[in-house]
Design a protein around this motif. Structure first.
Motif, PDB file in Angstrom:
ATOM      1  N   THR A  76      -6.318  -4.512  -2.852  1.00  0.00           N
ATOM      2  CA  THR A  76      -7.634  -3.990  -2.466  1.00  0.00           C
ATOM      3  C   THR A  76      -7.555  -2.972  -1.336  1.00  0.00           C
ATOM      4  OG1 THR A  76      -7.923  -5.878  -0.974  1.00  0.00           O
ATOM      5  CG2 THR A  76      -8.839  -6.074  -3.203  1.00  0.00           C
ATOM      6  N   SER A  77      -6.347  -2.562  -0.968  1.00  0.00           N
ATOM      7  CA  SER A  77      -6.205  -1.583   0.110  1.00  0.00           C
ATOM      8  C   SER A  77      -5.465  -0.362  -0.393  1.00  0.00           C
ATOM      9  CB  SER A  77      -5.462  -2.194   1.304  1.00  0.00           C
ATOM     10  OG  SER A  77      -4.150  -2.574   0.922  1.00  0.00           O
ATOM     11  N   SER A 107     -12.663  -6.814  -1.763  1.00  0.00           N
ATOM     12  CA  SER A 107     -12.065  -7.382  -0.554  1.00  0.00           C
ATOM     13  C   SER A 107     -13.123  -7.790   0.454  1.00  0.00           C
ATOM     14  CB  SER A 107     -11.105  -6.378   0.090  1.00  0.00           C
ATOM     15  OG  SER A 107     -11.826  -5.243   0.548  1.00  0.00           O
ATOM     16  N   GLU A 140     -12.587   2.272  -6.158  1.00  0.00           N
ATOM     17  CA  GLU A 140     -13.634   1.754  -5.280  1.00  0.00           C
ATOM     18  C   GLU A 140     -14.034   0.331  -5.644  1.00  0.00           C
ATOM     19  OE1 GLU A 140     -18.177   2.908  -3.794  1.00  0.00           O
ATOM     20  OE2 GLU A 140     -17.101   4.181  -5.234  1.00  0.00           O
ATOM     21  N   ARG A 173     -11.681  -2.007  -3.917  1.00  0.00           N
ATOM     22  CA  ARG A 173     -11.885  -2.079  -2.463  1.00  0.00           C
ATOM     23  C   ARG A 173     -13.095  -2.947  -2.128  1.00  0.00           C
ATOM     24  NH1 ARG A 173     -10.672   3.484  -2.695  1.00  0.00           N
ATOM     25  NH2 ARG A 173     -12.891   4.021  -2.452  1.00  0.00           N
ATOM     26  N   THR A 224       0.814  -1.212   0.000  1.00  0.00           N
ATOM     27  CA  THR A 224       0.000   0.000   0.000  1.00  0.00           C
ATOM     28  C   THR A 224       0.849   1.264   0.000  1.00  0.00           C
ATOM     29  OG1 THR A 224      -1.771  -1.146   1.172  1.00  0.00           O
ATOM     30  CG2 THR A 224      -1.782   1.255   1.262  1.00  0.00           C
TER      31      THR A 224
END
Length: 700
Positions: free
Chosen positions: A647-648, A659, A653, A656, A508
């Motif tokens: 996904t972080s 996840s 969107e 995300r 990330t």
């Protein structure tokens, strides 16, 4: 009372103003009797106060003809006296200040029709060029005036016809401004046909006998084969990939490739890739590493993967700082002779190897008593020099141990030679190119060493060249100090590299840094009125701001920025990133139509933009073994129109939300607003990506 000899030695070692600089190129000139100044306000103010013209000399530390002109002219006391009496002399390292180089190289090409280094330019005190050239010999020869005679003539003209000189300089300055003014065409339309047209133009220059594009001297130009590899299938072009594979094989077998130490020289003086100009540049090897990775994936040929591993080994061994930064280059010369470190005589090898080893090595590497490289150095040129190339297509299995023994002895002997000079400055721009390829190599080759090298390099850049508080990226670091220069290339190339690092590991913090870099790049260099990116900041010490539009040995900052922003937009869902990239493409649409071979990297960006990219979204923590397996699978397919994300962090969107499904790690392949069913087996993921690429080609 000191002796005359002592006084002479003291004078010979007296330094000029360049002694306080960090550039290896400028430091090479610190003992010249020329009263050199670095580029800056002190020199400009002195020229205005004395009302003298500026002699601007631009080069780089591994430039052969720069060394020649230094020996012949800048170490010559007669030349130094002329320069010191009548001019303010300024030295610039083109690698540290490509923005300065671009302005005056453009002027030289406009005035003379050619350019090169060393670049020699005479300026008015307000920095306007009025006479340009490259290398000048000490006496008139090669249809070039002798440098002392030229200095006397320019001084005479400046003294007697200054108004004419200044008027001519102002006229040239205005013409340069008009030449370099980039405005989007009124009806600029972006479409796949531009890419298809470019392929046809580029293919016309293909050399069917030796590979590559164009004639001697022949440069690798990795963006050209990369474009054929990426775009060929889109148009059902059955010639594109064979051209790329043939070119890659021919380059790797030629003398431009270092068969003992890995890596590639800058270019070949002949069409056969046999005799190189021996200097090795980080930016060449970075791009060639990426090309050979792509060729290995697309062609399924381990030979290309081995070449890639050799580049990684070379950079790790010879171009890496202890803390992880990558040095810039190695010289062509050692002991004052070009190629001496790399070449062999047959007699040297006879003494070094056993008779069976010599017979095999000479046959395999094309070594002869007469040699294949002519040493033009003076005095006492070396005779019978051989550049190593692969002269045989195949090696019998039984001969491989014998060749390995010979190669080990040759490597050991070569390491005892005096090495060429190494330019040990770390440039954030070129480091970004190498970071991009190393990060990909880590997952494509499943090379843990490459992964460590990439991570250490990224950490070095953030620690040494990035100011987190100011959100500023500086260009050069050397011996504990960074410069204060802000360049588009630094931001764009680092964004390109850091983005590849994120896609290779899904950390990330890497993606967060990419977003910050992109935002800073837009703030400092983007032109919201016309689109595209300026090469330098508005407050730079230049007579003109330029939007670079040429993908030569290095891609332009605009091209790399456009492709990087398109990919970052697909990962983050940020519309502003996509808009800036699209407006950059539109700004140069006319150039892409007229001379597509000049912007192959921007065409990579256009080709990416022309179709919807596949987003491979991998759920789960990046450290999990299942995630790593899926990550390697995602990168094991040649698919240039995809991005890989987790996904972080600042992902789109849609990523995300994936996840939230829970369960063990899985991969989703998404196109547009649609995602296929999740898969957990690497083979399934590879199959989906291959099918997607084939479907896109058939649709086109």
């Amino acid at each position: 009372m000191s002796s005359g000899f002592g006084e002479k030695m003291e004078t010979a070692r007296r330094t000029n103003r360049l002694a306080g600089e960090k550039s290896p190129y400028l430091l090479q000139h610190q003992f010249n009797p020329v009263d050199w100044h670095p580029w800056g306000q002190e020199a400009f103010a002195l020229a205005r106060r004395l009302n003298r013209p500026i002699f601007l000399s631009i080069g780089y530390s591994t430039c052969h003809w720069c060394h020649v002109m230094e020996r012949e002219s800048f170490e010559n006391p007669v030349v130094a006296e002329l320069l010191n009496l009548h001019f303010v002399s300024v030295k610039v390292d083109r690698e540290e200040r490509p923005d300065v180089d671009k302005v005056y190289m453009t002027a030289a090409q406009a005035m003379t029709g050619q350019g090169g280094w060393p670049l020699s330019v005479f300026l008015t005190p307000d920095l306007s060029p009025f006479f340009c050239g490259t290398y000048f010999p000490p006496e008139t020869r090669f249809n070039r005036p002798g440098f002392p005679d030229l200095l006397r003539q320019i001084h005479r003209v400046w003294r007697e016809r200054r108004q004419d000189v200044e008027a001519s300089a102002e006229d040239l300055r205005q013409r340069l401004r008009e030449m370099l003014d980039r405005q989007p065409a009124a009806k600029a339309v972006l479409h796949p046909g531009l890419v298809h047209q470019a392929l046809q133009v580029i293919k016309q220059d293909f050399d069917p006998e030796h590979g590559g594009f164009g004639v001697a001297p022949k440069f690798p130009q990795p963006s050209l084969p990369a474009l054929l590899l990426q775009a060929g299938p889109r148009f059902g072009d059955r010639e594109a990939w064979p051209m790329v594979f043939f070119t890659c094989r021919k380059m790797a077998r030629g003398g431009i490739h270092d068969h003992l130490g890995g890596g590639f020289a800058r270019y070949s003086v002949d069409a056969r890739w046999l005799v190189p100009h021996f200097e090795k540049m980080l930016y060449d090897n970075a791009q060639l590493l990426g090309l050979y990775l792509d060729a290995s994936l697309a062609g399924g040929d381990d030979f290309f993967a081995q070449v890639a591993r050799g580049i990684i080994g070379y950079v790790r061994r010879d171009l890496t700082h202890a803390e992880g930064g990558f040095f810039s280059a190695e010289d062509a010369d050692s002991e004052g002779k070009e190629g001496k470190f790399y070449c062999w005589t047959a007699e040297e090898l006879r003494r070094l190897l056993t008779p069976p080893e010599f017979a095999l090595a000479a046959r395999y590497f094309g070594v002869s008593d007469e040699g294949n490289f002519v040493d033009h150095s003076d005095p006492a040129p070396l005779a019978g020099q051989n550049v190593l190339s692969l002269a045989e297509d195949e090696l019998a299995e039984a001969d491989k141990p014998l060749l390995a023994s010979a190669v080990a002895k040759m490597r050991g002997a070569r390491e005892k030679r005096i090495r060429p000079h190494r330019d040990d400055k770390v440039l954030s721009s070129w480091n970004g190119l190498m970071l991009a390829s190393l990060a990909r190599a880590a997952v494509v080759l499943q090379d843990e060493g490459a992964a460590r090298d990439a991570r250490r390099n990224a950490d070095f850049i953030r620690a040494r060249l990035w100011d987190a508080e100011k959100r500023r990226l500086y260009h050069r670091w050397r011996e504990g100090e960074r410069d204060q220069v802000q360049l588009l290339d630094a931001y764009a190339f680092q964004l390109y590299g850091q983005l590849s690092l994120y896609e290779s590991a899904l950390r990330t913090e890497d993606l967060e840094f990419c977003v910050t870099l992109a935002e800073a790049m837009l703030e400092l260099f983007y032109d919201p009125a016309a689109g595209g990116f300026w090469q330098s900041r508005e407050d730079a010490d230049l007579i003109l701001r330029i939007k670079e539009d040429y993908d030569g040995a290095e891609p332009s900052g605009n091209s790399v920025a456009a492709l990087s922003l398109l990919k970052l937009a697909d990962i983050t869902g940020r519309a502003d990133f996509r808009e800036a990239a699209e407006r950059t493409l539109r700004l140069f649409a006319d150039r892409l139509t007229r001379t597509p071979q000049a912007m192959p990297f921007l065409l990579l960006a256009l080709d990416y933009w022309c179709g919807e990219a596949d987003r491979v979204v991998i759920t789960g923590h990046p450290a999990l073994a299942e995630v790593q397996t899926l990550l390697r699978a995602a990168h094991s397919v040649y698919h240039p129109r995809k991005v890989v994300l987790g996904t972080s962090g600042p992902v789109a969107e849609t990523a995300r939300k994936l996840s939230a499904a829970g369960g063990p790690p899985a991969a989703y392949v998404c196109t547009g607003m649609t995602c296929q069913a999740p898969v957990r087996e690497p083979a399934q993921l590879r199959q989906i990506l291959q099918a997607s690429l084939s479907a896109a080609a058939q649709k086109a």
